[in-house]
Design an enzyme around this catalytic site. Structure first.
Site, PDB file in Angstrom:
ATOM      1  N   CYS A  97       0.295   1.747  42.334  1.00  0.00           N
ATOM      2  CA  CYS A  97       1.619   1.568  41.464  1.00  0.00           C
ATOM      3  C   CYS A  97       2.019   0.153  41.068  1.00  0.00           C
ATOM      4  CB  CYS A  97       2.895   2.274  42.358  1.00  0.00           C
ATOM      5  SG  CYS A  97       3.161   1.640  44.089  1.00  0.00           S
ATOM      6  N   CYS A 146       7.657   3.238  48.727  1.00  0.00           N
ATOM      7  CA  CYS A 146       8.589   1.935  48.448  1.00  0.00           C
ATOM      8  C   CYS A 146       8.870   1.288  49.929  1.00  0.00           C
ATOM      9  CB  CYS A 146       9.383   2.081  47.359  1.00  0.00           C
ATOM     10  SG  CYS A 146       8.577   2.201  45.757  1.00  0.00           S
TER      11      CYS A 146
END
Length: 145
Positions: free
Chosen positions: A34, A103
């Site tokens: 990502c 994350c």
């Protein structure tokens, strides 16, 4: 995608952005998939984290999780900082959308990488700390929506 008010707050007004010169420990972790890159700086004195700063290149959730993670470890001992897991970061932010959970894993890993760097520099062993990975994808597989 729904973000909690806390995630939005830490994204819009991130805490502890920046670098610490001559930091006790610095950890950099990325996720090639990502494109998020997170760098955490720790200032440690007498086994206590006096200061924590970060630089994150990534999405809003990556910024928010690094902001919250640095907030959570300030003033903590190294052992207490090890307990700041991705789950703890997510709970402190009132949750993350499933596709953004990685994350918080990135924040945990960057923190651990900075602690590892500190341990290496000072030739100490931190109980329970594992050698960090550079690319989080080796650890956490997430699916794209």
């Amino acid at each position: 995608m729904e973000y909690s008010a806390k995630v939005m707050d830490h994204f819009m007004n991130p805490r502890n952005v920046g670098e610490i010169e001559d930091a006790s420990g610095v950890g950099t972790v990325g996720n090639a998939k990502c494109g998020d890159i997170m760098k955490v700086y720790l200032q440690i004195e007498d086994g206590v984290i006096q200061d924590a700063k970060f630089k994150t290149f990534g999405c809003g959730a990556a910024v928010a999780t690094s902001s919250m993670a640095t907030e959570l470890v300030k003033g903590k001992t190294i052992q207490q900082a090890l307990e700041v897991t991705n789950k703890a970061v997510m709970e402190a932010l009132d949750g993350l959308p499933p596709v953004k959970v990685h994350c918080s894993c990135l924040a945990e890993e960057a923190l651990h990488a900075a602690l590892w760097d500190y341990a290496e520099k000072n030739h100490i062993v931190i109980e329970g700390l594992k050698k960090p990975v550079n690319d989080i994808d080796e650890l956490h597989h997430h699916t794209e929506e």
